[in-house]
Motif scaffolding. Structure first.
Motif, PDB file in Angstrom:
ATOM      1  N   SER A   1     -12.186  -5.064 -14.991  1.00  0.00           N
ATOM      2  CA  SER A   1     -13.081  -4.128 -14.314  1.00  0.00           C
ATOM      3  C   SER A   1     -13.101  -4.340 -12.805  1.00  0.00           C
ATOM      4  CB  SER A   1     -14.505  -4.278 -14.856  1.00  0.00           C
ATOM      5  OG  SER A   1     -15.038  -5.534 -14.457  1.00  0.00           O
ATOM      6  N   GLY A   2     -12.531  -5.451 -12.351  1.00  0.00           N
ATOM      7  CA  GLY A   2     -12.616  -5.788 -10.938  1.00  0.00           C
ATOM      8  C   GLY A   2     -13.876  -6.559 -10.595  1.00  0.00           C
ATOM      9  N   GLY A   3     -14.714  -6.788 -11.603  1.00  0.00           N
ATOM     10  CA  GLY A   3     -15.931  -7.574 -11.409  1.00  0.00           C
ATOM     11  C   GLY A   3     -15.633  -9.062 -11.410  1.00  0.00           C
ATOM     12  N   LYS A   4     -16.682  -9.835 -11.200  1.00  0.00           N
ATOM     13  CA  LYS A   4     -16.494 -11.283 -11.057  1.00  0.00           C
ATOM     14  C   LYS A   4     -16.000 -11.947 -12.336  1.00  0.00           C
ATOM     15  CE  LYS A   4     -21.424 -12.403 -11.640  1.00  0.00           C
ATOM     16  NZ  LYS A   4     -22.075 -11.102 -11.815  1.00  0.00           N
ATOM     17  N   ASP A   5     -16.456 -11.508 -13.491  1.00  0.00           N
ATOM     18  CA  ASP A   5     -16.069 -12.161 -14.744  1.00  0.00           C
ATOM     19  C   ASP A   5     -14.605 -11.897 -15.104  1.00  0.00           C
ATOM     20  OD1 ASP A   5     -18.637 -13.188 -15.012  1.00  0.00           O
ATOM     21  OD2 ASP A   5     -19.322 -11.483 -16.194  1.00  0.00           O
ATOM     22  N   SER A   6     -14.196 -10.636 -15.058  1.00  0.00           N
ATOM     23  CA  SER A   6     -12.800 -10.366 -15.403  1.00  0.00           C
ATOM     24  C   SER A   6     -11.864 -10.944 -14.345  1.00  0.00           C
ATOM     25  CB  SER A   6     -12.548  -8.869 -15.620  1.00  0.00           C
ATOM     26  OG  SER A   6     -12.854  -8.103 -14.483  1.00  0.00           O
ATOM     27  N   SER A   7     -12.310 -11.007 -13.089  1.00  0.00           N
ATOM     28  CA  SER A   7     -11.489 -11.633 -12.040  1.00  0.00           C
ATOM     29  C   SER A   7     -11.357 -13.132 -12.272  1.00  0.00           C
ATOM     30  CB  SER A   7     -12.088 -11.353 -10.659  1.00  0.00           C
ATOM     31  OG  SER A   7     -12.057  -9.974 -10.367  1.00  0.00           O
ATOM     32  N   LEU A   8     -12.462 -13.778 -12.659  1.00  0.00           N
ATOM     33  CA  LEU A   8     -12.399 -15.213 -12.946  1.00  0.00           C
ATOM     34  C   LEU A   8     -11.503 -15.475 -14.158  1.00  0.00           C
ATOM     35  CD1 LEU A   8     -13.291 -18.094 -12.308  1.00  0.00           C
ATOM     36  CD2 LEU A   8     -15.336 -17.689 -13.723  1.00  0.00           C
ATOM     37  N   ALA A   9     -11.604 -14.627 -15.178  1.00  0.00           N
ATOM     38  CA  ALA A   9     -10.727 -14.767 -16.345  1.00  0.00           C
ATOM     39  C   ALA A   9      -9.262 -14.657 -15.919  1.00  0.00           C
ATOM     40  CB  ALA A   9     -11.066 -13.711 -17.394  1.00  0.00           C
ATOM     41  N   ALA A  10      -8.954 -13.749 -14.997  1.00  0.00           N
ATOM     42  CA  ALA A  10      -7.582 -13.589 -14.507  1.00  0.00           C
ATOM     43  C   ALA A  10      -7.096 -14.856 -13.816  1.00  0.00           C
ATOM     44  CB  ALA A  10      -7.503 -12.394 -13.552  1.00  0.00           C
ATOM     45  N   VAL A  11      -7.949 -15.448 -12.975  1.00  0.00           N
ATOM     46  CA  VAL A  11      -7.585 -16.678 -12.262  1.00  0.00           C
ATOM     47  C   VAL A  11      -7.331 -17.818 -13.250  1.00  0.00           C
ATOM     48  CG1 VAL A  11      -8.461 -18.478 -10.711  1.00  0.00           C
ATOM     49  CG2 VAL A  11      -8.731 -16.072 -10.104  1.00  0.00           C
ATOM     50  N   ILE A  12      -8.224 -17.987 -14.211  1.00  0.00           N
ATOM     51  CA  ILE A  12      -8.079 -19.066 -15.189  1.00  0.00           C
ATOM     52  C   ILE A  12      -6.782 -18.891 -15.988  1.00  0.00           C
ATOM     53  CG2 ILE A  12      -9.038 -20.020 -17.345  1.00  0.00           C
ATOM     54  CD1 ILE A  12     -11.842 -19.551 -16.085  1.00  0.00           C
ATOM     55  N   LEU A  13      -6.532 -17.676 -16.460  1.00  0.00           N
ATOM     56  CA  LEU A  13      -5.310 -17.430 -17.227  1.00  0.00           C
ATOM     57  C   LEU A  13      -4.064 -17.689 -16.378  1.00  0.00           C
ATOM     58  CD1 LEU A  13      -6.487 -14.230 -19.100  1.00  0.00           C
ATOM     59  CD2 LEU A  13      -5.921 -16.427 -20.169  1.00  0.00           C
ATOM     60  N   LYS A  14      -4.098 -17.288 -15.116  1.00  0.00           N
ATOM     61  CA  LYS A  14      -2.973 -17.527 -14.201  1.00  0.00           C
ATOM     62  C   LYS A  14      -2.762 -19.027 -14.019  1.00  0.00           C
ATOM     63  CE  LYS A  14      -0.208 -15.744 -10.935  1.00  0.00           C
ATOM     64  NZ  LYS A  14       0.894 -14.869 -11.228  1.00  0.00           N
ATOM     65  N   LYS A  15      -3.864 -19.769 -13.829  1.00  0.00           N
ATOM     66  CA  LYS A  15      -3.757 -21.219 -13.637  1.00  0.00           C
ATOM     67  C   LYS A  15      -3.272 -21.922 -14.905  1.00  0.00           C
ATOM     68  CE  LYS A  15      -6.732 -21.956  -9.703  1.00  0.00           C
ATOM     69  NZ  LYS A  15      -5.832 -22.751  -8.899  1.00  0.00           N
ATOM     70  N   LEU A  16      -3.480 -21.310 -16.064  1.00  0.00           N
ATOM     71  CA  LEU A  16      -2.971 -21.865 -17.319  1.00  0.00           C
ATOM     72  C   LEU A  16      -1.490 -21.552 -17.523  1.00  0.00           C
ATOM     73  CD1 LEU A  16      -5.951 -21.135 -19.742  1.00  0.00           C
ATOM     74  CD2 LEU A  16      -5.168 -23.380 -18.945  1.00  0.00           C
ATOM     75  N   GLY A  17      -0.917 -20.775 -16.609  1.00  0.00           N
ATOM     76  CA  GLY A  17       0.509 -20.493 -16.674  1.00  0.00           C
ATOM     77  C   GLY A  17       0.888 -19.154 -17.274  1.00  0.00           C
ATOM     78  N   TYR A  18      -0.092 -18.329 -17.588  1.00  0.00           N
ATOM     79  CA  TYR A  18       0.213 -17.012 -18.149  1.00  0.00           C
ATOM     80  C   TYR A  18       0.685 -16.057 -17.056  1.00  0.00           C
ATOM     81  CZ  TYR A  18      -2.014 -18.018 -22.656  1.00  0.00           C
ATOM     82  OH  TYR A  18      -2.323 -18.532 -23.871  1.00  0.00           O
ATOM     83  N   ASP A  19       1.560 -15.159 -17.433  1.00  0.00           N
ATOM     84  CA  ASP A  19       1.897 -14.005 -16.610  1.00  0.00           C
ATOM     85  C   ASP A  19       0.818 -12.969 -16.945  1.00  0.00           C
ATOM     86  OD1 ASP A  19       3.039 -12.000 -15.128  1.00  0.00           O
ATOM     87  OD2 ASP A  19       4.780 -11.756 -16.424  1.00  0.00           O
ATOM     88  N   VAL A  20      -0.084 -12.694 -16.008  1.00  0.00           N
ATOM     89  CA  VAL A  20      -1.263 -11.866 -16.269  1.00  0.00           C
ATOM     90  C   VAL A  20      -1.024 -10.444 -15.784  1.00  0.00           C
ATOM     91  CG1 VAL A  20      -3.740 -11.596 -15.863  1.00  0.00           C
ATOM     92  CG2 VAL A  20      -2.736 -13.903 -15.987  1.00  0.00           C
ATOM     93  N   LYS A  21      -1.242  -9.483 -16.673  1.00  0.00           N
ATOM     94  CA  LYS A  21      -1.220  -8.061 -16.334  1.00  0.00           C
ATOM     95  C   LYS A  21      -2.637  -7.527 -16.533  1.00  0.00           C
ATOM     96  CE  LYS A  21       3.292  -8.175 -16.081  1.00  0.00           C
ATOM     97  NZ  LYS A  21       3.884  -8.594 -14.853  1.00  0.00           N
ATOM     98  N   LEU A  22      -3.173  -6.896 -15.520  1.00  0.00           N
ATOM     99  CA  LEU A  22      -4.538  -6.387 -15.556  1.00  0.00           C
ATOM    100  C   LEU A  22      -4.548  -4.948 -16.066  1.00  0.00           C
ATOM    101  CD1 LEU A  22      -5.645  -7.710 -12.049  1.00  0.00           C
ATOM    102  CD2 LEU A  22      -5.848  -8.871 -14.264  1.00  0.00           C
ATOM    103  N   ILE A  23      -5.483  -4.669 -16.987  1.00  0.00           N
ATOM    104  CA  ILE A  23      -5.598  -3.334 -17.580  1.00  0.00           C
ATOM    105  C   ILE A  23      -7.029  -2.837 -17.403  1.00  0.00           C
ATOM    106  CG2 ILE A  23      -5.585  -2.002 -19.718  1.00  0.00           C
ATOM    107  CD1 ILE A  23      -3.581  -3.955 -20.830  1.00  0.00           C
ATOM    108  N   THR A  24      -7.157  -1.639 -16.858  1.00  0.00           N
ATOM    109  CA  THR A  24      -8.459  -0.974 -16.799  1.00  0.00           C
ATOM    110  C   THR A  24      -8.385   0.254 -17.691  1.00  0.00           C
ATOM    111  OG1 THR A  24      -8.809  -1.743 -14.543  1.00  0.00           O
ATOM    112  CG2 THR A  24     -10.183   0.091 -15.296  1.00  0.00           C
TER     113      THR A  24
END
Length: 197
Positions: A7-30
Protein backbone atom coordinates in the motif's frame (compact mmCIF):
# COMPACT_ATOMS: atom_id res chain seq x y z
CA UNK A 1 10.98 -14.21 -5.62
CA UNK A 2 8.23 -12.93 -3.32
CA UNK A 3 5.23 -10.81 -4.32
CA UNK A 4 4.29 -8.43 -1.51
CA UNK A 5 0.88 -6.79 -1.21
CA UNK A 6 1.88 -3.15 -0.99
CA UNK A 7 0.00 0.00 0.00
CA UNK A 8 3.00 2.28 0.38
CA UNK A 9 2.25 2.58 4.09
CA UNK A 10 4.71 1.98 6.88
CA UNK A 11 3.81 -1.68 7.51
CA UNK A 12 4.00 -2.94 3.94
CA UNK A 13 7.18 -0.87 3.43
CA UNK A 14 8.76 -2.41 6.53
CA UNK A 15 7.74 -5.88 5.33
CA UNK A 16 9.48 -5.10 2.00
CA UNK A 17 12.69 -4.06 3.78
CA UNK A 18 12.72 -7.16 6.00
CA UNK A 19 12.10 -9.50 3.05
CA UNK A 20 14.85 -7.76 1.05
CA UNK A 21 17.27 -8.08 3.97
CA UNK A 22 16.41 -11.80 4.17
CA UNK A 23 17.62 -12.13 0.59
CA UNK A 24 14.34 -12.26 -1.29
CA UNK A 25 13.87 -10.64 -4.67
CA UNK A 26 10.83 -8.50 -3.70
CA UNK A 27 8.17 -7.43 -6.20
CA UNK A 28 5.58 -4.99 -4.86
CA UNK A 29 1.92 -5.44 -5.83
CA UNK A 30 -0.89 -2.97 -5.28
CA UNK A 31 -4.41 -4.24 -5.89
CA UNK A 32 -6.96 -2.09 -7.70
CA UNK A 33 -10.64 -2.80 -8.41
CA UNK A 34 -11.18 -0.10 -11.04
CA UNK A 35 -13.15 2.30 -8.83
CA UNK A 36 -10.41 4.97 -8.59
CA UNK A 37 -6.67 5.09 -9.28
CA UNK A 38 -5.81 4.31 -5.66
CA UNK A 39 -2.40 2.88 -6.50
CA UNK A 40 -0.64 6.22 -7.14
CA UNK A 41 0.84 6.69 -3.64
CA UNK A 42 2.10 3.11 -3.64
CA UNK A 43 3.84 3.75 -6.97
CA UNK A 44 5.55 6.81 -5.49
CA UNK A 45 6.67 4.90 -2.39
CA UNK A 46 7.96 1.99 -4.48
CA UNK A 47 10.21 4.46 -6.32
CA UNK A 48 11.47 5.80 -2.98
CA UNK A 49 12.27 2.22 -1.91
CA UNK A 50 13.80 1.51 -5.33
CA UNK A 51 11.71 -1.63 -5.75
CA UNK A 52 9.76 -2.94 -8.70
CA UNK A 53 6.03 -2.24 -8.46
CA UNK A 54 3.01 -3.37 -10.41
CA UNK A 55 -0.73 -2.91 -10.16
CA UNK A 56 -2.93 -6.00 -10.15
CA UNK A 57 -6.44 -5.23 -11.39
CA UNK A 58 -8.88 -7.64 -9.76
CA UNK A 59 -12.58 -8.23 -10.25
CA UNK A 60 -14.69 -5.38 -8.92
CA UNK A 61 -17.16 -7.91 -7.45
CA UNK A 62 -14.65 -8.61 -4.64
CA UNK A 63 -14.83 -4.98 -3.52
CA UNK A 64 -18.62 -4.81 -3.94
CA UNK A 65 -19.12 -7.85 -1.70
CA UNK A 66 -16.76 -6.33 0.87
CA UNK A 67 -18.76 -3.10 0.87
CA UNK A 68 -21.97 -5.11 1.21
CA UNK A 69 -20.55 -6.73 4.37
CA UNK A 70 -19.53 -3.33 5.76
CA UNK A 71 -23.03 -1.94 5.20
CA UNK A 72 -24.59 -5.06 6.76
CA UNK A 73 -22.41 -5.04 9.88
CA UNK A 74 -22.06 -1.26 10.21
CA UNK A 75 -18.30 -1.51 10.66
CA UNK A 76 -15.45 -2.17 8.20
CA UNK A 77 -13.77 -5.23 9.78
CA UNK A 78 -15.81 -7.99 8.11
CA UNK A 79 -15.68 -6.35 4.70
CA UNK A 80 -11.95 -5.61 4.73
CA UNK A 81 -11.13 -9.11 5.98
CA UNK A 82 -13.28 -10.57 3.20
CA UNK A 83 -11.52 -8.44 0.56
CA UNK A 84 -8.05 -9.34 1.83
CA UNK A 85 -8.78 -13.06 1.86
CA UNK A 86 -10.26 -12.94 -1.66
CA UNK A 87 -7.25 -10.95 -2.89
CA UNK A 88 -4.86 -13.57 -1.50
CA UNK A 89 -6.95 -16.39 -2.98
CA UNK A 90 -6.91 -14.74 -6.40
CA UNK A 91 -3.22 -13.84 -6.39
CA UNK A 92 -2.30 -17.34 -5.16
CA UNK A 93 -3.32 -18.59 -8.62
CA UNK A 94 -0.71 -16.26 -10.16
CA UNK A 95 2.20 -16.27 -7.71
CA UNK A 96 3.82 -19.04 -5.70
CA UNK A 97 5.22 -16.87 -2.90
CA UNK A 98 2.92 -14.16 -1.48
CA UNK A 99 3.55 -11.79 1.40
CA UNK A 100 1.82 -8.94 3.20
CA UNK A 101 2.47 -6.47 6.00
CA UNK A 102 -0.02 -7.76 8.54
CA UNK A 103 1.25 -7.14 12.08
CA UNK A 104 0.73 -9.22 15.22
CA UNK A 105 -1.48 -6.48 16.70
CA UNK A 106 -3.65 -5.98 13.62
CA UNK A 107 -7.34 -6.76 13.83
CA UNK A 108 -8.01 -5.89 10.18
CA UNK A 109 -7.04 -7.41 7.85
CA UNK A 110 -6.36 -10.60 9.70
CA UNK A 111 -5.96 -14.27 8.82
CA UNK A 112 -6.17 -17.03 11.39
CA UNK A 113 -3.51 -19.72 11.54
CA UNK A 114 -5.92 -22.26 10.04
CA UNK A 115 -6.81 -19.86 7.18
CA UNK A 116 -3.11 -19.43 6.40
CA UNK A 117 -2.55 -23.19 6.43
CA UNK A 118 -5.58 -23.75 4.24
CA UNK A 119 -4.45 -21.14 1.70
CA UNK A 120 -0.95 -22.60 1.50
CA UNK A 121 -2.16 -26.19 1.17
CA UNK A 122 -5.03 -25.61 -1.27
CA UNK A 123 -3.08 -23.27 -3.54
CA UNK A 124 0.34 -24.91 -3.07
CA UNK A 125 1.98 -21.57 -2.25
CA UNK A 126 4.12 -19.97 0.42
CA UNK A 127 2.52 -17.16 2.43
CA UNK A 128 4.91 -14.90 4.33
CA UNK A 129 3.90 -12.23 6.82
CA UNK A 130 7.21 -11.03 8.27
CA UNK A 131 5.66 -8.61 10.77
CA UNK A 132 3.49 -11.18 12.58
CA UNK A 133 6.22 -11.84 15.12
CA UNK A 134 6.69 -8.20 16.14
CA UNK A 135 4.71 -6.18 18.66
CA UNK A 136 3.62 -2.56 18.26
CA UNK A 137 6.63 -1.01 20.02
CA UNK A 138 9.14 -3.00 17.97
CA UNK A 139 7.36 -2.14 14.72
CA UNK A 140 7.37 1.55 15.68
CA UNK A 141 11.11 1.45 16.46
CA UNK A 142 11.92 -0.24 13.14
CA UNK A 143 9.76 2.18 11.17
CA UNK A 144 11.46 5.16 12.83
CA UNK A 145 14.84 3.60 12.07
CA UNK A 146 14.19 3.08 8.36
CA UNK A 147 11.57 5.58 7.16
CA UNK A 148 10.35 9.14 7.04
CA UNK A 149 6.56 8.95 7.39
CA UNK A 150 3.67 11.17 6.38
CA UNK A 151 0.54 10.68 8.46
CA UNK A 152 -2.76 11.14 6.69
CA UNK A 153 -6.12 11.65 8.37
CA UNK A 154 -8.37 8.88 7.03
CA UNK A 155 -10.53 9.89 4.11
CA UNK A 156 -8.67 13.14 3.36
CA UNK A 157 -6.27 11.84 0.71
CA UNK A 158 -6.47 8.90 -1.67
CA UNK A 159 -4.26 6.19 -0.21
CA UNK A 160 -3.29 2.87 -1.82
CA UNK A 161 -5.04 0.47 0.54
CA UNK A 162 -8.45 -1.18 0.21
CA UNK A 163 -10.09 1.60 2.21
CA UNK A 164 -9.62 4.23 -0.52
CA UNK A 165 -11.68 2.34 -3.09
CA UNK A 166 -14.20 1.22 -0.47
CA UNK A 167 -14.80 4.86 0.51
CA UNK A 168 -15.03 5.96 -3.14
CA UNK A 169 -17.56 3.25 -3.97
CA UNK A 170 -19.63 4.03 -0.87
CA UNK A 171 -19.85 7.64 -2.01
CA UNK A 172 -20.90 6.48 -5.50
CA UNK A 173 -23.83 4.56 -4.04
CA UNK A 174 -24.86 7.39 -1.73
CA UNK A 175 -23.41 6.08 1.54
CA UNK A 176 -21.33 8.24 3.87
CA UNK A 177 -18.09 6.36 4.70
CA UNK A 178 -17.74 8.40 7.91
CA UNK A 179 -20.70 6.43 9.32
CA UNK A 180 -18.74 3.19 8.96
CA UNK A 181 -15.07 4.06 9.37
CA UNK A 182 -13.90 5.39 12.72
CA UNK A 183 -11.57 8.35 12.36
CA UNK A 184 -7.98 7.14 12.26
CA UNK A 185 -4.62 7.95 10.76
CA UNK A 186 -2.99 6.23 7.85
CA UNK A 187 0.62 6.51 6.86
CA UNK A 188 2.79 6.48 3.83
CA UNK A 189 6.52 6.36 3.44
CA UNK A 190 7.91 9.57 1.92
CA UNK A 191 11.60 8.89 2.51
CA UNK A 192 14.13 6.38 3.76
CA UNK A 193 17.02 6.58 6.19
CA UNK A 194 19.72 4.10 7.21
CA UNK A 195 18.84 1.74 4.41
CA UNK A 196 19.51 1.37 0.71
CA UNK A 197 17.58 -1.14 -1.39
Amino acid sequence: MVYLLFSGGKDSSLAAVILKKLGYDVKLITVNFGIIDSYKLAEETAKILKMEHKVEYLDKSILLEGVSLILKHGYPAEGINYIHKKVLETLADRYKVLADGIRRDDKVPRLSYSEIQSLEMRKNIQYISPLLGFGHKTIKDLINKYFIIEEIKSGTKITSDYEAEIRAYMKQIGEDPKKYFPEHKQSRVVGVRNWEA
